[in-house]
Design an enzyme around this catalytic site. Structure first.
Site, short mmCIF file in Angstrom:
data_model
loop_
_atom_site.label_atom_id
_atom_site.label_comp_id
_atom_site.label_asym_id
_atom_site.label_seq_id
_atom_site.Cartn_x
_atom_site.Cartn_y
_atom_site.Cartn_z
N ARG A 253 30.13 39.28 77.35
CA ARG A 253 29.36 39.83 78.47
C ARG A 253 27.89 39.92 78.05
NH1 ARG A 253 34.00 43.01 77.74
NH2 ARG A 253 35.48 42.95 79.50
N LYS A 277 32.71 47.44 75.74
CA LYS A 277 32.64 48.63 76.57
C LYS A 277 33.27 49.82 75.86
CE LYS A 277 32.86 46.23 81.05
NZ LYS A 277 33.65 46.10 82.30
N HIS A 345 28.28 35.65 84.20
CA HIS A 345 29.72 35.92 84.25
C HIS A 345 30.50 34.64 84.58
CE1 HIS A 345 32.15 39.46 83.64
NE2 HIS A 345 33.01 39.04 84.56
N ARG A 348 32.01 33.09 81.60
CA ARG A 348 33.23 33.78 81.20
C ARG A 348 34.42 33.26 82.02
NH1 ARG A 348 34.46 38.66 78.58
NH2 ARG A 348 35.99 39.99 79.61
N HIS A 371 40.31 41.92 77.93
CA HIS A 371 40.69 42.72 79.09
C HIS A 371 41.64 43.83 78.64
CE1 HIS A 371 39.90 39.10 81.97
NE2 HIS A 371 38.83 39.86 81.82
N TYR A 380 43.15 34.66 87.20
CA TYR A 380 42.91 33.27 86.85
C TYR A 380 44.13 32.39 87.13
CZ TYR A 380 38.72 35.11 84.75
OH TYR A 380 37.52 35.73 84.57
#
Length: 400
Positions: A253, A277, A345, A348, A371, A380
């Site tokens: 990211r 994160k 993004h 990604r 994730h 996806y």
């Protein structure tokens, strides 16, 4: 040190210290010379006005500017120059510390909320700004400037009315963002005893099918064209190519690229620590081409800096790049490669789509993309149209 042809007047004793600060911040000799001329102008103005250096603080800048204008000077005055002058003068004890500004109740609460978002939630700067902006709009409803509504008396009806008003003027995706921002604020208010109950559950969800759209993905050829568009003969091009390869090969990211530090790269093991994160740390293999691009940038392109972050701004004052600059790098590469709609993004998404095409399981793809919920990775599966056709059932009533 760049010199000035005219004497610096009362500021002469501080020229060397100011120039040292300018040099440390990465300003070029020409820019430093221009800024030091302003310092000299200030010194001569002080002598003309029969003032001392101790008289030149933030309140005197307007008078100096007005005097320059009356004399017909058109030289651009840099605010950064005055800031550096004040720093040097205060370090030398010539000026007293600036007076503490009176902080309103609203600003005091928002400052505390901002600290909570940064230190407790570890959110990126742009995310913090969005959360703070919504908090500002909500907390000053019906209040005089600088005051805060009484949060101890909040009700679900007030919260719902505010979210409905916010959602009515933005897109579906932005409305969902408003919900997340509002729930965050209400959790903070509860944790800091500003509400009696945790009212986050009172925030209504935004209607809409989850994951109803197909993720937009770039082709492998488009990704390579964007990477190849970076000019490796320039320091900016070397930096941008290293950034592009980290995004394309590891699915990082923007904030993760900006946070990357020199200590995060284990060259012997060929591994990279990704600062994700919520203070999450993940160890990932460093692809060969991304590693080579990093070496090229660090040896040939990275400006000298005391900062430990890998990527540094090209222009002074030199500092670690912000996350939004990573997005700018991708947008510029996209324009050069004739992919005008590509965003950071999207690289990604492209990585996930390419892995899916190679029959890599969704669980493994989720681990690469880091994730926390497999449901996030499952979107996806929708881009594998050929496989979906094979398992699709006939519509009821349709003849074979």
């Amino acid at each position: 040190m760049p010199g000035t042809r005219r004497r610096a007047g009362a500021m002469a004793p501080y020229i060397a210290a100011i120039d040292a600060k300018l040099t440390a911040l990465g300003y070029t000799p020409g820019t430093r010379l221009g800024l030091l001329k302003i310092v000299g102008d200030v010194g001569r103005w002080l002598e003309t006005e029969r003032l001392t250096v101790a008289d030149f603080d933030e309140s005197a800048v307007a008078s100096f500017r007005a005097a320059r204008a009356r004399e017909g000077f058109t030289q651009k005055l840099f605010g950064r120059c005055f800031t550096l002058m004040f720093e040097v003068l205060r370090e030398d004890g010539v000026l007293a510390p600036p007076p503490t500004a009176v902080v309103s109740p609203l600003e005091a609460l928002l400052a505390d909320y901002r600290q909570w978002l940064v230190h407790d939630k570890d959110l990126a700067a742009m995310t913090v700004l969005r959360y703070e902006n919504l908090a500002r709009r909500f907390l000053q409803i019906g209040q005089p400037a600088g005051e805060v509504l009484d949060t101890t008396m909040l009700s679900g009806a007030e919260i719902s009315a505010f979210i409905l008003a916010e959602s009515g003027r933005v897109s579906l995706g932005s409305a969902r963002g408003r919900v997340a921002e509002m729930r965050s604020l209400l959790r903070y208010l509860y944790l800091t005893d500003r509400t009696r109950w945790n009212l986050a559950g009172c925030v209504p969800s935004v209607a809409g099918w989850r994951d109803a759209h197909l993720p937009v993905s770039l082709s492998a050829g488009q990704v390579e064209a964007m990477v190849d568009s970076c000019d490796r003969s320039t320091s900016t091009g070397r930096r941008d190519r290293a950034i592009m390869l980290l995004l394309a090969r590891l699915g990082l990211r923007c904030i993760e690229v900006a946070r990357l530090r020199l200590d995060d790269v284990d060259w012997r093991a060929g591994e990279l620590t990704v600062r994700g994160k919520a203070r999450r740390r993940d160890l990932m293999p460093l692809p060969v081409d991304a590693g080579e691009a990093l070496v090229d940038y660090l040896h040939e392109g990275r400006p000298a800096s005391s900062h430990r972050e890998v990527f540094i701004t090209e222009r002074a004052p030199r500092k670690p790049i912000p996350a939004d600059l990573v997005g700018d790098v991708v947008r510029r590469a996209a324009r050069r490669a004739n992919c005008p709609d590509a965003k950071a993004h999207g690289l990604r998404h492209a990585l996930a789509t390419e892995m899916l095409a190679k029959d890599i399981p969704l669980l493994d793809i989720g681990q690469v993309l880091r994730h926390r919920d497999l449901a996030t990775t499952a979107i996806y599966a929708k881009v594998d149209i050929d496989s979906l056709r094979g398992i699709a059932q006939d519509w009821p009533g349709q003849r074979s």
